[in-house]
Design a protein around this motif. Structure first.
Motif, PDB file in Angstrom:
ATOM      1  N   ASP A 143       0.812  -1.219   0.000  1.00 57.79           N
ATOM      2  CA  ASP A 143       0.000   0.000   0.000  1.00 57.79           C
ATOM      3  C   ASP A 143       0.844   1.267   0.000  1.00 57.79           C
ATOM      4  O   ASP A 143       0.328   2.373   0.145  1.00 57.79           O
ATOM      5  CB  ASP A 143      -0.946   0.011   1.200  1.00 57.79           C
ATOM      6  N   ALA A 170      -0.078   4.015  -2.799  1.00 61.07           N
ATOM      7  CA  ALA A 170      -1.310   4.744  -2.496  1.00 61.07           C
ATOM      8  C   ALA A 170      -1.138   5.644  -1.278  1.00 61.07           C
ATOM      9  O   ALA A 170      -1.597   6.794  -1.264  1.00 61.07           O
ATOM     10  CB  ALA A 170      -2.446   3.751  -2.269  1.00 61.07           C
ATOM     11  N   ALA A 228      -0.927   8.175  -7.907  1.00 61.37           N
ATOM     12  CA  ALA A 228      -2.161   7.712  -8.532  1.00 61.37           C
ATOM     13  C   ALA A 228      -2.117   6.193  -8.635  1.00 61.37           C
ATOM     14  O   ALA A 228      -1.170   5.626  -9.178  1.00 61.37           O
ATOM     15  CB  ALA A 228      -2.323   8.332  -9.910  1.00 61.37           C
ATOM     16  N   THR A 229      -3.149   5.532  -8.091  1.00 58.56           N
ATOM     17  CA  THR A 229      -3.209   4.080  -8.106  1.00 58.56           C
ATOM     18  C   THR A 229      -4.589   3.625  -8.569  1.00 58.56           C
ATOM     19  O   THR A 229      -5.565   4.381  -8.516  1.00 58.56           O
ATOM     20  CB  THR A 229      -2.932   3.481  -6.713  1.00 58.56           C
ATOM     21  N   ASP A 230      -4.661   2.364  -9.002  1.00 59.03           N
ATOM     22  CA  ASP A 230      -5.962   1.803  -9.349  1.00 59.03           C
ATOM     23  C   ASP A 230      -6.610   1.244  -8.090  1.00 59.03           C
ATOM     24  O   ASP A 230      -6.082   1.368  -6.981  1.00 59.03           O
ATOM     25  CB  ASP A 230      -5.827   0.754 -10.466  1.00 59.03           C
ATOM     26  N   GLU A 231      -7.759   0.602  -8.244  1.00 57.53           N
ATOM     27  CA  GLU A 231      -8.501   0.124  -7.067  1.00 57.53           C
ATOM     28  C   GLU A 231      -7.778  -0.997  -6.334  1.00 57.53           C
ATOM     29  O   GLU A 231      -8.088  -1.299  -5.175  1.00 57.53           O
ATOM     30  CB  GLU A 231      -9.890  -0.335  -7.483  1.00 57.53           C
ATOM     31  N   GLY A 274      -4.518  -0.829  -5.805  1.00 58.51           N
ATOM     32  CA  GLY A 274      -3.333  -0.224  -5.205  1.00 58.51           C
ATOM     33  C   GLY A 274      -2.119  -0.188  -6.103  1.00 58.51           C
ATOM     34  O   GLY A 274      -1.031   0.226  -5.664  1.00 58.51           O
ATOM     35  N   ARG A 275      -2.275  -0.611  -7.375  1.00 62.73           N
ATOM     36  CA  ARG A 275      -1.146  -0.564  -8.307  1.00 62.73           C
ATOM     37  C   ARG A 275      -0.962   0.848  -8.847  1.00 62.73           C
ATOM     38  O   ARG A 275      -1.937   1.543  -9.150  1.00 62.73           O
ATOM     39  CB  ARG A 275      -1.386  -1.530  -9.465  1.00 62.73           C
ATOM     40  N   MET A 276       0.294   1.269  -8.948  1.00 60.48           N
ATOM     41  CA  MET A 276       0.593   2.585  -9.472  1.00 60.48           C
ATOM     42  C   MET A 276       0.186   2.674 -10.939  1.00 60.48           C
ATOM     43  O   MET A 276       0.531   1.811 -11.752  1.00 60.48           O
ATOM     44  CB  MET A 276       2.088   2.886  -9.342  1.00 60.48           C
ATOM     45  N   SER A 304       4.790   7.472 -13.555  1.00 53.80           N
ATOM     46  CA  SER A 304       3.544   7.697 -12.833  1.00 53.80           C
ATOM     47  C   SER A 304       2.752   8.805 -13.511  1.00 53.80           C
ATOM     48  O   SER A 304       3.313   9.845 -13.890  1.00 53.80           O
ATOM     49  CB  SER A 304       3.850   8.088 -11.384  1.00 53.80           C
TER      50      SER A 304
END
Length: 369
Positions: free
Chosen positions: A234, A237, A242-245, A247-249, A257
């Motif tokens: 985590d 995040a 900016a991450t997806d749902e 938690g990946r960058m 990024s």
């Protein structure tokens, strides 16, 4: 002042990035941070758990002659405003000009109750070693997960320990994404090895004495191996990247990024922007991403425009013990072709690729232009 490239994580992606950056921009200082002083061949952890001896690969040996500084410590935080990373050991804080985030993934322990308390996992060398000790005193093992990790673990255990009763459970089909021919070979191998297979049997809870399925059925399990999902740290995040749902960058097509262009994300912990699909967990994608990121970090500090990262899928290699396997050849988008290699030829092919990957980690080769 010397530019500083800081790489977090020394898996296939991170080690490749550090070595490529050092080679691409010799005047820069490159530091590689990893929680362990060893390079872990994650694709072999099921062998370690099955009791096989694997050669140790110290990172100091893989970095010899590169000029890269190695720091063995865990990353505890990232301060994007001050461009500083905090660690749980000396030197505790490290600044950077360009950051490469390659912290990979770990086993998902909290999606199903009881996994953290009662199941064994195979995401790290320490986890594999603990499972090896457990299996040494076990008479039966239940592997949960129908992906590559679960398949390879179950078949490795069964072929190494014929006295061990092995079961393989999956919430969906076993070997999703494989062709009909490849799945057929898998199931023939399961039958030959005496592995009890159950598909479309999602687990609701893991207990001390076994499993509870979502349909209410209870299954006894002396030793449970959880191979049904992975999660990313985590840290990205929490830092404000900016991450997806998951938690990946989220990164652009140069692996930068989308929110902080002085950070590059690669490997399991990164996801492409614009709804793209994250890379499959494999050295086949992790290593090329690392090489591209290493070049991108060096190019950005040198005032050059980084190239767009391009990598494609060619195959999936699945070992079924040491003398059998399935190689599923794929299209560039990872969809399966009808072409499949099986048996000893597939096992030998995977072994050659795995050994060749370690050679590349010692001597990173050029990536296509």
């Amino acid at each position: 002042m010397t530019d500083h490239i800081l790489v977090l994580g020394a898996g296939y992606a991170g080690l490749g990035a550090a070595k490529r950056a050092a080679r691409r921009l010799p005047r820069a200082r490159v530091t590689l941070v990893n929680a362990s002083g060893l390079f872990v061949e994650r694709v072999r952890l099921h062998q370690l758990a099955a009791g096989q001896r694997l050669p140790e690969l110290p990172l100091t040996g893989l970095l010899q002659g590169t000029g890269i500084d190695l720091v063995v410590a865990r990353v505890t935080g990232i301060d994007l405003a001050t461009r500083t990373v905090t660690l749980d050991g000396p030197p505790h804080r490290i600044g950077y000009d360009m950051l490469v985030y390659a912290l990979g993934s770990a086993a998902e322990l909290d999606a199903v109750p009881g996994v953290r308390e009662h199941a064994h996992t195979l995401a790290t060398a320490d986890e594999a070693a603990r499972l090896r000790r457990r299996l040494a005193e076990s008479r039966e093992v239940t592997v949960v997960g129908g992906g590559l990790t679960g398949i390879e673990a179950a078949t490795e255990f069964a072929s190494t320990r014929p006295d061990l009763r092995v079961s393989l459970l999956s919430g969906g089909p076993i070997g999703p994404g494989l062709s009909v021919r490849a799945r057929g070979h898998l199931h023939r191998a399961f039958s030959r090895m005496g592995i009890a297979v159950r598909e479309h049997a999602p687990v609701a809870k893991v207990g001390e004495a076994g499993l509870l399925l979502e349909d209410g059925q209870e299954i006894a399990g002396e030793t449970v191996v959880w191979a049904a999902g992975f999660r990313v740290p985590d840290l990205a995040a929490a830092a404000g990247l900016a991450t997806d749902e998951e938690g990946r960058m989220i990164v652009d097509d140069t692996l930068r990024s989308v929110s902080h262009p002085d950070v590059l994300g690669i490997g399991d912990a990164a996801a492409p922007g614009r709804g793209g699909r994250p890379a499959r967990m494999a050295c086949q994608t992790g290593l090329p991403m690392g090489l591209y990121a290493g070049e991108a970090a060096a190019d950005l500090l040198a005032g050059r425009t980084p190239r767009r990262a391009r990598y494609r899928y060619v195959w999936q290699n699945i070992s079924l013990g040491r003398h059998d396997g399935v190689t599923q050849f794929t299209r560039a988008d990872d969809s399966p072709l009808d072409a499949v290699l099986t048996g000893r030829a597939s096992a030998a092919f995977k072994e050659a690729i795995t050994r060749g990957t370690v050679w590349v980690m010692r001597h990173p080769v050029p990536i296509p232009g």
